[in-house]
Design an enzyme around this catalytic site. Structure first.
Site, PDB file in Angstrom:
ATOM      1  N   CYS A   1       0.961  -1.189  -0.173  1.00 34.57           N
ATOM      2  CA  CYS A   1      -0.099   0.203  -0.065  1.00 34.57           C
ATOM      3  C   CYS A   1       0.840   1.309   0.103  1.00 34.57           C
ATOM      4  O   CYS A   1       1.842   1.524   0.729  1.00 34.57           O
ATOM      5  CB  CYS A   1      -0.957  -0.185   1.276  1.00 34.57           C
ATOM      6  SG  CYS A   1      -1.640   1.437   1.782  1.00 34.57           S
TER       7      CYS A   1
ATOM      8  N   CYS B   1      -3.460   7.616  -1.649  1.00 38.54           N
ATOM      9  CA  CYS B   1      -4.934   7.820  -2.125  1.00 38.54           C
ATOM     10  C   CYS B   1      -5.861   8.155  -1.325  1.00 38.54           C
ATOM     11  O   CYS B   1      -7.041   8.612  -1.824  1.00 38.54           O
ATOM     12  CB  CYS B   1      -5.117   6.294  -2.775  1.00 38.54           C
ATOM     13  SG  CYS B   1      -3.919   5.440  -3.280  1.00 38.54           S
TER      14      CYS B   1
ATOM     15  N   THR C   1      -4.177   4.872   7.170  1.00 40.80           N
ATOM     16  CA  THR C   1      -2.973   4.354   6.354  1.00 40.80           C
ATOM     17  C   THR C   1      -2.128   5.879   6.115  1.00 40.80           C
ATOM     18  O   THR C   1      -2.812   6.817   5.559  1.00 40.80           O
ATOM     19  CB  THR C   1      -3.642   4.014   5.063  1.00 40.80           C
ATOM     20  OG1 THR C   1      -4.624   2.799   5.522  1.00 40.80           O
ATOM     21  CG2 THR C   1      -2.784   3.650   4.136  1.00 40.80           C
TER      22      THR C   1
ATOM     23  N   GLU D   1      -0.083   2.249   9.248  1.00 43.04           N
ATOM     24  CA  GLU D   1      -1.350   2.295   9.655  1.00 43.04           C
ATOM     25  C   GLU D   1      -1.145   2.824  11.344  1.00 43.04           C
ATOM     26  O   GLU D   1      -0.260   2.316  11.992  1.00 43.04           O
ATOM     27  CB  GLU D   1      -2.159   0.820   9.801  1.00 43.04           C
ATOM     28  CG  GLU D   1      -2.340   0.212   8.617  1.00 43.04           C
ATOM     29  CD  GLU D   1      -3.269   0.984   7.297  1.00 43.04           C
ATOM     30  OE1 GLU D   1      -4.072   1.927   7.898  1.00 43.04           O
ATOM     31  OE2 GLU D   1      -3.034   0.628   6.389  1.00 43.04           O
TER      32      GLU D   1
ATOM     33  N   HIS E   1     -12.775   5.510  -2.869  1.00 40.39           N
ATOM     34  CA  HIS E   1     -11.603   4.418  -2.498  1.00 40.39           C
ATOM     35  C   HIS E   1     -11.909   2.924  -3.055  1.00 40.39           C
ATOM     36  O   HIS E   1     -10.887   1.989  -3.159  1.00 40.39           O
ATOM     37  CB  HIS E   1     -11.713   4.364  -0.937  1.00 40.39           C
ATOM     38  CG  HIS E   1     -10.076   4.332  -0.482  1.00 40.39           C
ATOM     39  ND1 HIS E   1      -9.044   4.952  -1.187  1.00 40.39           N
ATOM     40  CD2 HIS E   1      -9.811   3.169   0.470  1.00 40.39           C
ATOM     41  CE1 HIS E   1      -8.000   4.240  -0.652  1.00 40.39           C
ATOM     42  NE2 HIS E   1      -8.385   3.602   0.178  1.00 40.39           N
TER      43      HIS E   1
ATOM     44  N   TYR F   1      -8.974   0.711  -5.316  1.00 43.69           N
ATOM     45  CA  TYR F   1      -8.738  -0.801  -4.904  1.00 43.69           C
ATOM     46  C   TYR F   1      -8.589  -1.523  -6.498  1.00 43.69           C
ATOM     47  O   TYR F   1      -7.997  -2.572  -6.538  1.00 43.69           O
ATOM     48  CB  TYR F   1      -9.738  -1.597  -4.087  1.00 43.69           C
ATOM     49  CG  TYR F   1      -9.477  -1.128  -2.626  1.00 43.69           C
ATOM     50  CD1 TYR F   1      -8.700  -0.002  -2.465  1.00 43.69           C
ATOM     51  CD2 TYR F   1      -9.639  -2.038  -1.673  1.00 43.69           C
ATOM     52  CE1 TYR F   1      -8.506   0.446  -0.750  1.00 43.69           C
ATOM     53  CE2 TYR F   1      -9.178  -1.983  -0.249  1.00 43.69           C
ATOM     54  CZ  TYR F   1      -8.599  -0.681  -0.204  1.00 43.69           C
ATOM     55  OH  TYR F   1      -8.286  -0.311   1.336  1.00 43.69           O
TER      56      TYR F   1
ATOM     57  N   CYS G   1      -4.787  -0.513  -7.102  1.00 45.67           N
ATOM     58  CA  CYS G   1      -3.710  -0.641  -6.430  1.00 45.67           C
ATOM     59  C   CYS G   1      -3.380  -2.330  -6.086  1.00 45.67           C
ATOM     60  O   CYS G   1      -2.385  -2.868  -6.049  1.00 45.67           O
ATOM     61  CB  CYS G   1      -3.795   0.047  -5.101  1.00 45.67           C
ATOM     62  SG  CYS G   1      -4.882  -0.661  -3.714  1.00 45.67           S
TER      63      CYS G   1
ATOM     64  N   GLU H   1      -6.589  -5.694   4.108  1.00 43.72           N
ATOM     65  CA  GLU H   1      -6.927  -4.556   3.670  1.00 43.72           C
ATOM     66  C   GLU H   1      -7.977  -4.605   2.490  1.00 43.72           C
ATOM     67  O   GLU H   1      -8.916  -3.765   2.457  1.00 43.72           O
ATOM     68  CB  GLU H   1      -5.788  -3.364   3.356  1.00 43.72           C
ATOM     69  CG  GLU H   1      -6.204  -2.049   3.082  1.00 43.72           C
ATOM     70  CD  GLU H   1      -5.066  -1.327   3.114  1.00 43.72           C
ATOM     71  OE1 GLU H   1      -4.120  -1.471   1.950  1.00 43.72           O
ATOM     72  OE2 GLU H   1      -4.947  -0.223   3.403  1.00 43.72           O
TER      73      GLU H   1
HETATM   74 FE1  SF4 Z   1      -3.359   1.766   0.116  1.00 43.32          FE
HETATM   75 FE2  SF4 Z   1      -4.725   1.022  -2.157  1.00 43.32          FE
HETATM   76 FE3  SF4 Z   1      -6.056   2.574  -0.292  1.00 43.32          FE
HETATM   77 FE4  SF4 Z   1      -4.069   3.430  -1.977  1.00 43.32          FE
HETATM   78  S1  SF4 Z   1      -6.321   2.607  -2.481  1.00 43.32           S
HETATM   79  S2  SF4 Z   1      -4.318   4.048   0.265  1.00 43.32           S
HETATM   80  S3  SF4 Z   1      -2.490   1.744  -2.048  1.00 43.32           S
HETATM   81  S4  SF4 Z   1      -5.120   0.543  -0.038  1.00 43.32           S
HETATM   82 FE    FE Z   2      -6.766   1.217   1.996  1.00 44.81          FE
END
Ligand code: SF4
Ligand code: FE
Length: 484
Positions: free
Chosen positions: A99, A103, A190, A256, A291, A295, A298, A446
């Protein structure tokens, strides 16, 4: 300077913070071996934005200032922007295998942009102007911003005001002409420590009478009254051991933080919602939607690396031509690309809000995240299947390098002609890291709970599924009266 270099970013986060780890206050956290990989990961974002090959994805032009900015500070102006966001996230997952933390504030900003506009329209407030001013500063300084939503929530069967401790949900405890004072905590944060600022949002849709909890604002992450407690991750103390190979991914990692707000003052100009309960649910849903779209990028990038590691270990094990191994790698790829398809699809079907910015398709973003709660587990299971039991029974790097037993381990770890035992060791540890070590936090747990647990997506899918329209489709085909 609009685009920070990695070194400038590093220098900019060397600031005093009230941080605790293992029960002790930590100074100079940037040198701590448990924290450093998470900083390296963020530095990679700043690094790629400087490289010509990646500039199309990593940078863009601000619609607020006309200046070149890092895409992580952009307000989406088209569906193409939404697609590039997902592609950029896949790229970063491929480069870091974890991660990369930046984001959350990006998604918070894009949600607040339209919600503040709509609040102003209804109440004649000036939240949108305030927010734009705040965000121009973020773009100009290329700041990393966290987005903080999750409260500790106390007894889940009770509303915020019914809790025995009112701080179970972050709330306003004092108001003056200058601003407000807030108290509460935000968890699972995060990258909070690695961020310069944070945007705080409510954690749920609030009702009349719950105004003190309907609060959104921007805050510096080292503001007076904020205490940070570093979250533990599986096998994290391997990072303090002298040898690095046992870590698996010894360069990069996530972060985290448990964040406590103890009477933190927020000046008026940094407040973006204050009591508008009917907009709190919209802010939560839009942020979650953005968000959930994230995903689809990422986790796919991290999946690419895990598939690569699995293919590599099958080569090192001499199993790469076995038909079942090849088929399992096809299955991993199919699952991973399905996630990507969802990320791209919800971006392609994005739409423009009245405020002018673009938002992803809510139903497909929730389908995307619902798949993310499942597929990485299956991809990880297949990786473990192909890698073999050695990923969790191997001796330490110290044994591999030991004068007494190192040669024995090397002799028995060696498989195919030309294969180096240390390379096999590295890849096995890397798979361990992604499936059950530190990186499993961002790739597995996550994937389950980040951007909302699976049930939250099922509620949104149910709301968006439009069953009446589907029933009418049948009625029309079968000549059944649609008015009944
Ligand atoms: Fe982390 Fe993915 Fe959330 Fe970006 S979108 S903060 S990489 S979990
Ligand atoms: Fe996340």
């Amino acid at each position: 300077m609009t685009l920070k270099t990695p070194q400038e970013y590093l220098d900019s986060i060397k600031r005093p913070v009230n941080l605790y780890m293992f029960g002790e206050r930590l100074e100079e956290f940037w040198n701590h071996p448990i924290i450093k990989p998470s900083i390296n990961t963020v530095m990679k974002i700043y690094e790629l934005a400087q490289i010509d090959e990646y500039k199309d994805l990593m940078t863009t032009t601000s619609h607020l200032t006309g200046e070149i900015i890092n895409r992580f500070t952009h307000i989406h102006q088209s569906t193409e922007d939404l697609i590039k966001k997902v592609k950029m996230q896949r790229l970063l997952g491929q480069h870091t295998a974890c991660c990369f933390q930046r984001c959350v504030g990006f998604d918070a900003a894009n949600s607040l942009y339209s919600v503040t506009y709509e609040m102003d329209k209804k109440y004649n407030t000036d939240y949108h102007t305030r927010f734009k001013k705040y965000w121009i500063e973020v773009q100009r300084q290329d700041l990393m911003v966290d987005g903080a939503m999750t409260d500790t929530k106390g007894d889940r069967s009770k509303r915020p005001k019914e809790q025995s401790d009112p701080d179970a949900y972050l709330h306003v405890v004092d108001t003056s002409d200058e601003g407000i004072v807030v108290r509460g905590a935000k968890v699972h944060q995060t990258g909070f420590l690695n961020s310069h600022r944070a945007i705080i949002m409510p954690t749920l849709a609030l009702r009349p009478g719950e105004e003190e909890y309907a609060i959104s604002f921007g805050v510096n992450t080292n503001e007076k009254g904020i205490t940070l407690i570093y979250g533990r991750q599986s096998c994290d103390t391997r990072k303090v051991e002298p040898d690095e190979l046992d870590i698996g991914n010894f360069k990069f990692g996530g972060q985290e933080i448990f964040v406590v707000f103890d009477n933190v003052f927020v000046p008026r100009e940094n407040i973006f919602m204050n009591g508008e309960v009917e907009f709190s649910g919209e802010l939560v849903n839009r942020f979650a939607g953005f968000h959930r779209q994230s995903y689809g990028g990422c986790k796919v990038g991290v999946g690419d690396v895990l598939i690569g590691a699995t293919a590599l270990i099958s080569e090192y094990n001499g199993t790469e031509h076995a038909s079942h191994v090849r088929d399992k790698i096809v299955e991993m790829t199919h699952l991973n690309e399905t996630l990507y398809s969802c990320g791209i699809a919800c971006s392609s079907l994005g739409f423009q809000r009245e405020s002018g910015n673009y938002e992803m398709d809510m139903l497909l973003a929730n389908v995307c995240k619902q798949n993310v709660t499942r597929f990485p587990y299956e991809i990880g299971r297949l990786a473990e299947d192909i890698a073999g039991g050695m990923i969790c029974t191997m001796p330490s790097e110290a044994d591999l390098k030991s004068k007494e037993v190192g040669a024995l381990i090397e002799k028995y770890l060696t498989t195919c002609e030309g294969m180096c035992a240390e390379d096999r060791y590295k890849v096995l540890r890397f798979i361990e890291n992604l499936t059950m070590g530190v990186a499993s936090v961002s790739y597995r747990t996550e994937s389950m709970h980040g951007a909302g647990s699976p049930q939250a997506q099922r509620i949104m899918i149910s709301r968006q599924s439009n069953l009446e329209e589907k029933k009418n489709l049948v009625k029309k085909i079968l000549d059944i009266d649609t008015s009944k």
